[in-house]
Design a protein around this motif. Sequence first.
Motif, PDB file in Angstrom:
ATOM      1  N   THR A 114       0.852  -1.191   0.000  1.00  0.00           N
ATOM      2  CA  THR A 114       0.000   0.000   0.000  1.00  0.00           C
ATOM      3  C   THR A 114       0.882   1.233   0.000  1.00  0.00           C
ATOM      4  O   THR A 114       1.812   1.349   0.806  1.00  0.00           O
ATOM      5  CB  THR A 114      -0.914   0.022   1.229  1.00  0.00           C
ATOM      6  OG1 THR A 114      -1.754  -1.140   1.227  1.00  0.00           O
ATOM      7  CG2 THR A 114      -1.788   1.266   1.225  1.00  0.00           C
ATOM      8  N   ILE A 115       0.599   2.168  -0.909  1.00  0.00           N
ATOM      9  CA  ILE A 115       1.344   3.425  -0.996  1.00  0.00           C
ATOM     10  C   ILE A 115       0.372   4.570  -0.714  1.00  0.00           C
ATOM     11  O   ILE A 115      -0.676   4.683  -1.368  1.00  0.00           O
ATOM     12  CB  ILE A 115       2.005   3.605  -2.371  1.00  0.00           C
ATOM     13  CG1 ILE A 115       2.932   2.417  -2.679  1.00  0.00           C
ATOM     14  CG2 ILE A 115       2.799   4.907  -2.425  1.00  0.00           C
ATOM     15  CD1 ILE A 115       3.613   2.514  -4.013  1.00  0.00           C
ATOM     16  N   ILE A 127      -8.546  10.021  -3.321  1.00  0.00           N
ATOM     17  CA  ILE A 127      -8.658   8.991  -4.373  1.00  0.00           C
ATOM     18  C   ILE A 127      -8.131   7.685  -3.812  1.00  0.00           C
ATOM     19  O   ILE A 127      -7.084   7.647  -3.160  1.00  0.00           O
ATOM     20  CB  ILE A 127      -7.861   9.377  -5.635  1.00  0.00           C
ATOM     21  CG1 ILE A 127      -8.262  10.774  -6.136  1.00  0.00           C
ATOM     22  CG2 ILE A 127      -8.079   8.336  -6.740  1.00  0.00           C
ATOM     23  CD1 ILE A 127      -7.409  11.272  -7.278  1.00  0.00           C
ATOM     24  N   VAL A 128      -8.827   6.598  -4.096  1.00  0.00           N
ATOM     25  CA  VAL A 128      -8.400   5.256  -3.702  1.00  0.00           C
ATOM     26  C   VAL A 128      -8.494   4.341  -4.914  1.00  0.00           C
ATOM     27  O   VAL A 128      -9.538   4.311  -5.589  1.00  0.00           O
ATOM     28  CB  VAL A 128      -9.258   4.691  -2.548  1.00  0.00           C
ATOM     29  CG1 VAL A 128      -8.810   3.271  -2.202  1.00  0.00           C
ATOM     30  CG2 VAL A 128      -9.169   5.591  -1.329  1.00  0.00           C
ATOM     31  N   LYS A 129      -7.411   3.611  -5.189  1.00  0.00           N
ATOM     32  CA  LYS A 129      -7.384   2.698  -6.332  1.00  0.00           C
ATOM     33  C   LYS A 129      -6.778   1.367  -5.911  1.00  0.00           C
ATOM     34  O   LYS A 129      -5.855   1.324  -5.098  1.00  0.00           O
ATOM     35  CB  LYS A 129      -6.580   3.278  -7.500  1.00  0.00           C
ATOM     36  CG  LYS A 129      -7.246   4.429  -8.214  1.00  0.00           C
ATOM     37  CD  LYS A 129      -6.480   4.804  -9.473  1.00  0.00           C
ATOM     38  CE  LYS A 129      -7.214   5.901 -10.231  1.00  0.00           C
ATOM     39  NZ  LYS A 129      -6.534   6.224 -11.515  1.00  0.00           N
ATOM     40  N   GLU A 130      -7.315   0.287  -6.490  1.00  0.00           N
ATOM     41  CA  GLU A 130      -6.766  -1.055  -6.305  1.00  0.00           C
ATOM     42  C   GLU A 130      -6.284  -1.546  -7.668  1.00  0.00           C
ATOM     43  O   GLU A 130      -7.099  -1.775  -8.565  1.00  0.00           O
ATOM     44  CB  GLU A 130      -7.823  -2.006  -5.735  1.00  0.00           C
ATOM     45  CG  GLU A 130      -8.328  -1.621  -4.358  1.00  0.00           C
ATOM     46  CD  GLU A 130      -7.277  -1.839  -3.293  1.00  0.00           C
ATOM     47  OE1 GLU A 130      -6.383  -2.698  -3.492  1.00  0.00           O
ATOM     48  OE2 GLU A 130      -7.330  -1.152  -2.244  1.00  0.00           O
ATOM     49  N   MET A 144      -3.437   1.922  -3.801  1.00  0.00           N
ATOM     50  CA  MET A 144      -2.948   3.282  -4.022  1.00  0.00           C
ATOM     51  C   MET A 144      -3.950   4.246  -3.396  1.00  0.00           C
ATOM     52  O   MET A 144      -5.131   4.249  -3.755  1.00  0.00           O
ATOM     53  CB  MET A 144      -2.794   3.561  -5.524  1.00  0.00           C
ATOM     54  CG  MET A 144      -1.855   2.619  -6.245  1.00  0.00           C
ATOM     55  SD  MET A 144      -0.142   2.900  -5.801  1.00  0.00           S
ATOM     56  CE  MET A 144       0.083   4.551  -6.432  1.00  0.00           C
ATOM     57  N   VAL A 145      -3.493   5.084  -2.459  1.00  0.00           N
ATOM     58  CA  VAL A 145      -4.365   6.010  -1.739  1.00  0.00           C
ATOM     59  C   VAL A 145      -3.782   7.420  -1.829  1.00  0.00           C
ATOM     60  O   VAL A 145      -2.575   7.611  -1.617  1.00  0.00           O
ATOM     61  CB  VAL A 145      -4.511   5.597  -0.251  1.00  0.00           C
ATOM     62  CG1 VAL A 145      -5.463   6.566   0.464  1.00  0.00           C
ATOM     63  CG2 VAL A 145      -5.019   4.167  -0.135  1.00  0.00           C
ATOM     64  N   TYR A 146      -4.665   8.382  -2.169  1.00  0.00           N
ATOM     65  CA  TYR A 146      -4.251   9.791  -2.183  1.00  0.00           C
ATOM     66  C   TYR A 146      -5.201  10.592  -1.307  1.00  0.00           C
ATOM     67  O   TYR A 146      -6.430  10.446  -1.387  1.00  0.00           O
ATOM     68  CB  TYR A 146      -4.267  10.358  -3.601  1.00  0.00           C
ATOM     69  CG  TYR A 146      -4.113  11.871  -3.619  1.00  0.00           C
ATOM     70  CD1 TYR A 146      -2.887  12.466  -3.377  1.00  0.00           C
ATOM     71  CD2 TYR A 146      -5.220  12.689  -3.841  1.00  0.00           C
ATOM     72  CE1 TYR A 146      -2.750  13.843  -3.370  1.00  0.00           C
ATOM     73  CE2 TYR A 146      -5.094  14.071  -3.843  1.00  0.00           C
ATOM     74  CZ  TYR A 146      -3.848  14.636  -3.610  1.00  0.00           C
ATOM     75  OH  TYR A 146      -3.711  16.010  -3.583  1.00  0.00           O
ATOM     76  N   LYS A 147      -4.635  11.493  -0.479  1.00  0.00           N
ATOM     77  CA  LYS A 147      -5.416  12.365   0.383  1.00  0.00           C
ATOM     78  C   LYS A 147      -5.011  13.812   0.130  1.00  0.00           C
ATOM     79  O   LYS A 147      -3.833  14.153   0.193  1.00  0.00           O
ATOM     80  CB  LYS A 147      -5.198  11.999   1.855  1.00  0.00           C
ATOM     81  CG  LYS A 147      -5.732  10.613   2.212  1.00  0.00           C
ATOM     82  CD  LYS A 147      -5.643  10.346   3.701  1.00  0.00           C
ATOM     83  CE  LYS A 147      -6.255   8.983   4.031  1.00  0.00           C
ATOM     84  NZ  LYS A 147      -6.252   8.711   5.497  1.00  0.00           N
ATOM     85  N   LEU A 200      -0.455   0.324   8.922  1.00  0.00           N
ATOM     86  CA  LEU A 200       0.245   1.414   8.257  1.00  0.00           C
ATOM     87  C   LEU A 200       0.491   1.082   6.791  1.00  0.00           C
ATOM     88  O   LEU A 200       0.611  -0.087   6.419  1.00  0.00           O
ATOM     89  CB  LEU A 200       1.587   1.688   8.939  1.00  0.00           C
ATOM     90  CG  LEU A 200       1.556   2.407  10.282  1.00  0.00           C
ATOM     91  CD1 LEU A 200       2.957   2.461  10.877  1.00  0.00           C
ATOM     92  CD2 LEU A 200       0.997   3.823  10.124  1.00  0.00           C
ATOM     93  N   PRO A 201       0.603   2.094   5.942  1.00  0.00           N
ATOM     94  CA  PRO A 201       0.998   1.827   4.551  1.00  0.00           C
ATOM     95  C   PRO A 201       2.460   1.388   4.487  1.00  0.00           C
ATOM     96  O   PRO A 201       3.214   1.535   5.451  1.00  0.00           O
ATOM     97  CB  PRO A 201       0.776   3.175   3.862  1.00  0.00           C
ATOM     98  CG  PRO A 201       0.925   4.189   4.950  1.00  0.00           C
ATOM     99  CD  PRO A 201       0.368   3.534   6.194  1.00  0.00           C
ATOM    100  N   ASP A 202       2.846   0.849   3.355  1.00  0.00           N
ATOM    101  CA  ASP A 202       4.236   0.421   3.177  1.00  0.00           C
ATOM    102  C   ASP A 202       5.143   1.579   2.784  1.00  0.00           C
ATOM    103  O   ASP A 202       6.361   1.496   2.968  1.00  0.00           O
ATOM    104  CB  ASP A 202       4.308  -0.674   2.113  1.00  0.00           C
ATOM    105  CG  ASP A 202       3.570  -1.918   2.534  1.00  0.00           C
ATOM    106  OD1 ASP A 202       4.109  -2.676   3.354  1.00  0.00           O
ATOM    107  OD2 ASP A 202       2.431  -2.130   2.061  1.00  0.00           O
ATOM    108  N   LEU A 203       4.564   2.645   2.232  1.00  0.00           N
ATOM    109  CA  LEU A 203       5.353   3.800   1.796  1.00  0.00           C
ATOM    110  C   LEU A 203       4.481   5.032   1.891  1.00  0.00           C
ATOM    111  O   LEU A 203       3.300   5.011   1.510  1.00  0.00           O
ATOM    112  CB  LEU A 203       5.861   3.604   0.367  1.00  0.00           C
ATOM    113  CG  LEU A 203       6.679   4.758  -0.221  1.00  0.00           C
ATOM    114  CD1 LEU A 203       8.015   4.893   0.506  1.00  0.00           C
ATOM    115  CD2 LEU A 203       6.927   4.539  -1.718  1.00  0.00           C
TER     116      LEU A 203
END
Length: 950
Positions: free
Chosen positions: A606-607, A644-647, A661-664, A687-690
């Motif tokens: 997860t980024i 935005i959230v994408k798989e 992929m998560v954007y805030k 937690l995310p990985d990056l």
Amino acid sequence: EKEAAFLHINGEATTSSTRSTEEQMMDDVQSTGSGSKGSNSTGSEIIEAVNGNQHELQQYELATTAIFDPHTGFLNRDQTLEWRGWMMVVFIVYQITNASNYCHNFIHILFTSFCWMSGYGHFAYFYRTNDYSFVRISRVLWRTNFIALFLCLSLGQQSSSYILYFFCPLQTYFFLLTYFTMRIGYHMNYSTYGLRLKLMVLAFVVFLIWDVDSGLFWLLNVLIFKAGPPATGAPSGPLWEWYYRSSLDHWSTFAGIVFAASAPIMALHLRKLESKNWHVQWMAKASIGFFLLCGSYLWGSSVVSMEHTTFNSIHAYIGLVPILCYVFFRNISKTARLYTISCLKPLGENALEMYVVHHHLLLSSNGSKVLTILRGYPKCNLFLLVLLCYRVSQKLHFVSQYLCDMLLPLHRSDMKCRRFVGYMIAFVGSFYFMGFWLLRMEIATPRILALVIIVCGGLIYQTIMDMTWSKFHQGSNMAAQTKKVDIPHEEHESPIAKTFPLLFASMFICLLGFTWHMMALIGAGKINQLLLSDCELVANNGRWARIDTTCNEFYSGSSYRKLGLTSYGNCQQNFVWGWERQPSASLCRFTHRHTVELKTKLEKRTILFIGDITTQHMFHAVCRALGDNDANGFDSNNPKHGDIVKELSSIDKHDPHDISMVYKWAPLATDQVRKLREYEHVTVDMLPDLLVMGGGVMDALHVYATDEDQESHKKAIRSLAMELRNLGTKKDLPTVWITPPTIHTKALGTEEKRENMNEEEVENMRVLYSNLGVNDAASFVIDGPSFTGNDRVTESHDGIQYAAEFYDVGAQILFNALDWLLPHDDPDDLDPFVAPETGSMGSSLLGIMILLFAFLSLFFFDSYLGLSYISSVFSNGVTPCDLYEEAFNPILERIPKQHQQPIVKDGGSNQDLSSSLAPGDDKIVSVLENDETLSLLHDHDSERVSDRNR
């Protein structure tokens, strides 16, 4: 003269410029008629032997010229050399241009053709010679596998594996399949229907192994190819890679065998048609060619353009159609059979070696790039690489053949050959064990290796000299007596002759080891390793370069053909971003990372992106690199400033592990601090990985006008740095900070923006973030101006945002940094490797279709699947089933003893193929050995009979 013509037809060198025809005839017949080295035949006896064989040779020539002539016969040797040559050219061009993106399916037909020719040549050899000796088998296996196995042992498993050169095991596997088919029940090979029944049994075996998911393939191959884990050239494990490669061509070799079973009939069929009137001849040929062309057109227009997975599932059944079409039209007339392109023949001769060495001399980075020797001169570099590849393959072909003739000569008996193969296996095995022992003892240092090589090499050298010196001394004396000259020869070596080779070899080994060691110290041997964290300092060092496109001849021609553009006022140039070249010793080799590599790297990860509009563009760039081509496309339904959230799917479609992929949206420093505090009490597993963050531009516009705003903003920046530091130290979360891009001040839309967001103010903001600890708190910093500044700043349409290609460069900088930000997981934490199940590529229905076509071709005696019967509508006496006896009788009459038992060399004599034939038949063996219908894909010129047999 007839004897000389006979030798010339079969590829023998006449060398009439230096030796008379009579001398050549006498030498040849003397070596043939005597059958031993000590022959005392006189000149008159030789002439009588020649005259006695004239009539027999003439009759045989007339009966078999259409098949055996290497220059004008049906599917003759020159043709197949040319065929292999141009296919090798296409394959090399395919590899150089990285054409797998748009013609990956087409290239499979080349390997299918190679497998087809292999089956054709092996079957024809066994049928016409009945030679199943261990010498024959060992020579073929040597020629097929020597180079590949040598490279595997030399380079190690991490750099090379046997399955990497999949064509070698493919040829070996199907050769053994052909051998056992012909060897078992050999007495049936020369009956009209017995051979065809055997081949139908072979067809059912192939059908059960590959087309029926019964587990039989796994049972027969799991001991040879392991089911896992991934290896070089086998990302899904050796067993699956072998299943994939063999499934694509599991009917190809069988198709070549079936074609060879009726090839004499097809040759006679052509001769009879060519004896007719020209209009009858060409109408009959056109009737066959029409259906073959239709089938090839359907294959080229529909099958080749299929999706890759669908194409793989049907290629083994449909890919044989264009091969039959090519063979038919290539042999459609005497003129077509007579002329060939000579420059392609050397490429055909070295096709196997070129395929093996191109992995190492033409490509680099696991086959993803062309090797660079002359940097900055791509055309000269390519020319040098191709020339080097060809010359090395040519030399390897010679070395392989030379060693084969030396270690496994044709005149050696089966017993001696088996003993010698055992010696070689024990020899290689002992060195392999020694290397394994040195590694386990952890003493495999360069000095120890040099010592072991020198000592063992000296022992081997001395052993060979002791075993061969006496024979060499006797042979030298005999040569001196024959030439009637006095040549001094010592019965024992002199001290100088004994020590000089050892000293010279020791010096060479030491020099070579020292050179390799120094190259390794400067980084020459670690190209494919992950980048080190020290490369962080230069990861942003790069610039945009102008690349000519429309002035290039290729693009100009393409534009003319597709768009009708014939001239340009000015040459248009595109820009490409690249990293500054770093010293080799730094091991900082930054490269463009492709989708497959990224999906493998980010599988089940997860980024999280938090930040302003620049961070949002970076989010979309990463999504595009992972295969989401619609990322950041125009869509009014998506909010411009929102989360935005994408798989995204991983590389393995059979067992997908999504990439999250998560954007805030957080344009200001206070917003970013608030977003980060949401993760203060989250467990490490959640937690995310990056974490990727960026900001500063909006702060310069909205919260940095007054002194109070500046103090408040500095406090927010300090809090941001503290939150980043806590995530990195306490929760071991790698973080990336993106500095603001270069601002195009003139393109800013309002006076307020031009006053507060100009490049000077934003630069002050970059310095402020750095001084207050944000850059130091992050694990890595992406410098925004590095890929948005320089000469392209004017391309920003609103002063802040740039085109997608700019952010794609920023994403590539991030991907290279992943080498040290996201290292490989602990093997204990990874899921166990599960190889894909074999059997998924077979089709029982299509396999039954192939069985029906095989029955039609075998029992109707037509290599073209029954299409040759159409020609009987236009001409009489050309029906294939009526031509069997006329086509095969000249062949069967020459090998009467081969109906009784196979030729196997015993252990008590130097018996070979000619000893089991009738007098004069050794000439025919020479024809058979030189005929292309008997030559192998990789062995066309290596299986010559000895001078004595000729």
